[in-house]
Design a protein around this motif. Structure first.
Motif, mmCIF file in Angstrom:
data_model
loop_
_atom_site.group_PDB
_atom_site.id
_atom_site.type_symbol
_atom_site.label_atom_id
_atom_site.label_comp_id
_atom_site.label_asym_id
_atom_site.label_seq_id
_atom_site.Cartn_x
_atom_site.Cartn_y
_atom_site.Cartn_z
ATOM 1 N N TYR A 258 0.826 -1.207 0.000
ATOM 2 C CA TYR A 258 0.000 0.000 0.000
ATOM 3 C C TYR A 258 0.864 1.262 0.000
ATOM 4 O O TYR A 258 0.505 2.275 -0.609
ATOM 5 C CB TYR A 258 -0.907 -0.006 1.230
ATOM 6 N N SER A 259 2.031 1.198 0.659
ATOM 7 C CA SER A 259 2.888 2.378 0.804
ATOM 8 C C SER A 259 3.436 2.870 -0.531
ATOM 9 O O SER A 259 3.842 4.038 -0.643
ATOM 10 C CB SER A 259 4.052 2.063 1.749
ATOM 11 N N LEU A 260 3.457 2.012 -1.551
ATOM 12 C CA LEU A 260 3.975 2.420 -2.856
ATOM 13 C C LEU A 260 3.123 3.506 -3.496
ATOM 14 O O LEU A 260 3.595 4.238 -4.380
ATOM 15 C CB LEU A 260 4.048 1.218 -3.800
ATOM 16 N N PHE A 261 1.879 3.632 -3.071
ATOM 17 C CA PHE A 261 0.953 4.581 -3.687
ATOM 18 C C PHE A 261 0.646 5.761 -2.765
ATOM 19 O O PHE A 261 -0.285 6.513 -3.013
ATOM 20 C CB PHE A 261 -0.334 3.849 -4.069
ATOM 21 N N GLU A 262 1.450 5.903 -1.720
ATOM 22 C CA GLU A 262 1.277 6.987 -0.763
ATOM 23 C C GLU A 262 2.512 7.875 -0.749
ATOM 24 O O GLU A 262 3.635 7.425 -1.010
ATOM 25 C CB GLU A 262 1.038 6.423 0.644
ATOM 26 N N ILE A 263 2.309 9.153 -0.450
ATOM 27 C CA ILE A 263 3.435 10.082 -0.313
ATOM 28 C C ILE A 263 4.190 9.740 0.972
ATOM 29 O O ILE A 263 3.579 9.616 2.035
ATOM 30 C CB ILE A 263 2.941 11.540 -0.270
ATOM 31 N N PRO A 264 5.511 9.567 0.903
ATOM 32 C CA PRO A 264 6.282 9.266 2.115
ATOM 33 C C PRO A 264 6.061 10.337 3.183
ATOM 34 O O PRO A 264 5.914 11.522 2.860
ATOM 35 C CB PRO A 264 7.732 9.262 1.625
ATOM 36 N N PRO A 265 6.019 9.955 4.450
ATOM 37 C CA PRO A 265 5.694 10.907 5.522
ATOM 38 C C PRO A 265 6.695 12.045 5.681
ATOM 39 O O PRO A 265 6.339 13.101 6.199
ATOM 40 C CB PRO A 265 5.656 10.019 6.776
ATOM 41 N N ASP A 266 7.941 11.851 5.217
ATOM 42 C CA ASP A 266 8.938 12.908 5.373
ATOM 43 C C ASP A 266 9.001 13.836 4.165
ATOM 44 O O ASP A 266 9.892 14.677 4.065
ATOM 45 C CB ASP A 266 10.317 12.305 5.640
ATOM 46 N N TYR A 267 8.045 13.712 3.217
ATOM 47 C CA TYR A 267 8.000 14.589 2.045
ATOM 48 C C TYR A 267 7.073 15.771 2.325
ATOM 49 O O TYR A 267 6.075 15.638 3.038
ATOM 50 C CB TYR A 267 7.479 13.833 0.820
ATOM 51 N N THR A 268 7.388 16.895 1.716
ATOM 52 C CA THR A 268 6.533 18.073 1.776
ATOM 53 C C THR A 268 5.685 18.134 0.516
ATOM 54 O O THR A 268 6.213 18.070 -0.606
ATOM 55 C CB THR A 268 7.370 19.361 1.882
ATOM 56 N N VAL A 269 4.381 18.229 0.670
ATOM 57 C CA VAL A 269 3.482 18.288 -0.482
ATOM 58 C C VAL A 269 3.431 19.720 -0.992
ATOM 59 O O VAL A 269 3.220 20.661 -0.231
ATOM 60 C CB VAL A 269 2.062 17.823 -0.108
ATOM 61 N N ASP A 270 3.636 19.883 -2.274
ATOM 62 C CA ASP A 270 3.636 21.220 -2.885
ATOM 63 C C ASP A 270 2.800 21.183 -4.155
ATOM 64 O O ASP A 270 3.029 20.357 -5.032
ATOM 65 C CB ASP A 270 5.060 21.657 -3.202
ATOM 66 N N THR A 271 1.837 22.046 -4.267
ATOM 67 C CA THR A 271 0.978 22.127 -5.454
ATOM 68 C C THR A 271 1.236 23.393 -6.257
ATOM 69 O O THR A 271 0.473 23.729 -7.153
ATOM 70 C CB THR A 271 -0.510 22.092 -5.045
ATOM 71 N N THR A 272 2.321 24.103 -5.952
ATOM 72 C CA THR A 272 2.568 25.387 -6.613
ATOM 73 C C THR A 272 3.295 25.246 -7.938
ATOM 74 O O THR A 272 3.351 26.187 -8.719
ATOM 75 C CB THR A 272 3.400 26.313 -5.714
ATOM 76 N N TYR A 273 3.883 24.050 -8.206
ATOM 77 C CA TYR A 273 4.631 23.891 -9.451
ATOM 78 C C TYR A 273 3.721 23.988 -10.657
ATOM 79 O O TYR A 273 4.033 24.625 -11.644
ATOM 80 C CB TYR A 273 5.372 22.549 -9.454
#
Length: 239
Positions: free
Chosen positions: A216-231
């Motif tokens: 399941y973790s392959l399809f999830e954002i790793p917890p230590d990543y910052t999500v950015d939608t500005t690109y």
């Protein structure tokens, strides 16, 4: 700060384009209407993981020759989500991991260096422009070559020939793209594909096939990543 975002956005997009173009050599719609890995179509209840290697040979007018090989590990779950991970840590180009969820038109580009997840909307399938038998073309002949077994996997072999008339792409002479492929209706993936055209040839193979639900973790954002939608809020139309 804004310039840095634009530079990173361009780098991420180029990485995704390289991934999708490579996958586009092997991931095409099946003769029975089913899809393989990576397209925008939702493929349900066909979970599988496999290693995909694509080698492209191109001959230049001066006699030179360019050979490029890409390898990617790709998994698809029962919901149709895919996770693409390049198997080349020392590759000269930046190649990010990519998570796609075509059911909600979402693509997530994972930057392992900056630990950033660029999340945005899928507006088009970049592989479509590279398909030798794109939907709507009347210059395509599909031949059914019967059943075949590839590494213990049952496949349907077909040959697709696309003829590009004079002037369609600014070409002085008629051009042909010939694709042979071995498609697994059970796994809903192309196991082997060979392509020949006026610019060279390519071979794409799927190995180490493991049917079944991936982690399941392959399809999830790793917890230590910052999500950015500005690109980018939407992908540009690059067709």
């Amino acid at each position: 700060m804004l310039l840095r975002h634009h530079v990173l956005h361009s780098t991420l997009l180029l990485g995704v384009m390289s991934a999708q173009i490579v996958l586009g050599l092997a991931i095409q719609q099946g003769l029975d209407g089913s899809d393989g890995f990576g397209s925008n179509d939702v493929v349900l209840n066909a979970p599988v993981c496999a290693s995909l290697t694509s080698t492209r040979d191109q001959s230049l007018p001066d006699g030179n020759r360019i050979t490029k090989t890409y390898s990617v590990r790709i998994c698809r779950d029962s919901r149709g989500r895919t996770s693409q991970m390049f198997d080349e840590p020392n590759a000269p180009e930046f190649r990010p991991d990519v998570i796609q969820n075509p059911a909600v038109n979402e693509r997530i580009i994972l930057d392992p260096v900056r630990r950033i997840a660029a999340k945005h909307v899928m507006r088009f399938d970049i592989t479509r422009g590279f398909s030798p038998y794109a939907a709507g073309s009347s210059d395509i002949v599909i031949e059914d070559l019967g059943d075949a077994w590839i590494d213990g996997i049952f496949t349907r072999k077909s040959k697709i020939t696309r003829t590009i008339p004079v002037g369609r792409m600014g070409n002085e002479h008629e051009m042909k793209i010939v694709v042979e492929r071995w498609y697994s209706p059970d796994l809903k993936i192309v196991v082997l594909q060979k392509q020949r055209d006026s610019m060279g040839s390519s071979v794409t193979e799927v190995k180490n096939v493991v049917p079944g639900e991936p982690e399941y973790s392959l399809f999830e954002i790793p917890p230590d990543y910052t999500v950015d939608t500005t690109y980018m809020q939407r992908e540009p139309n690059l067709k």
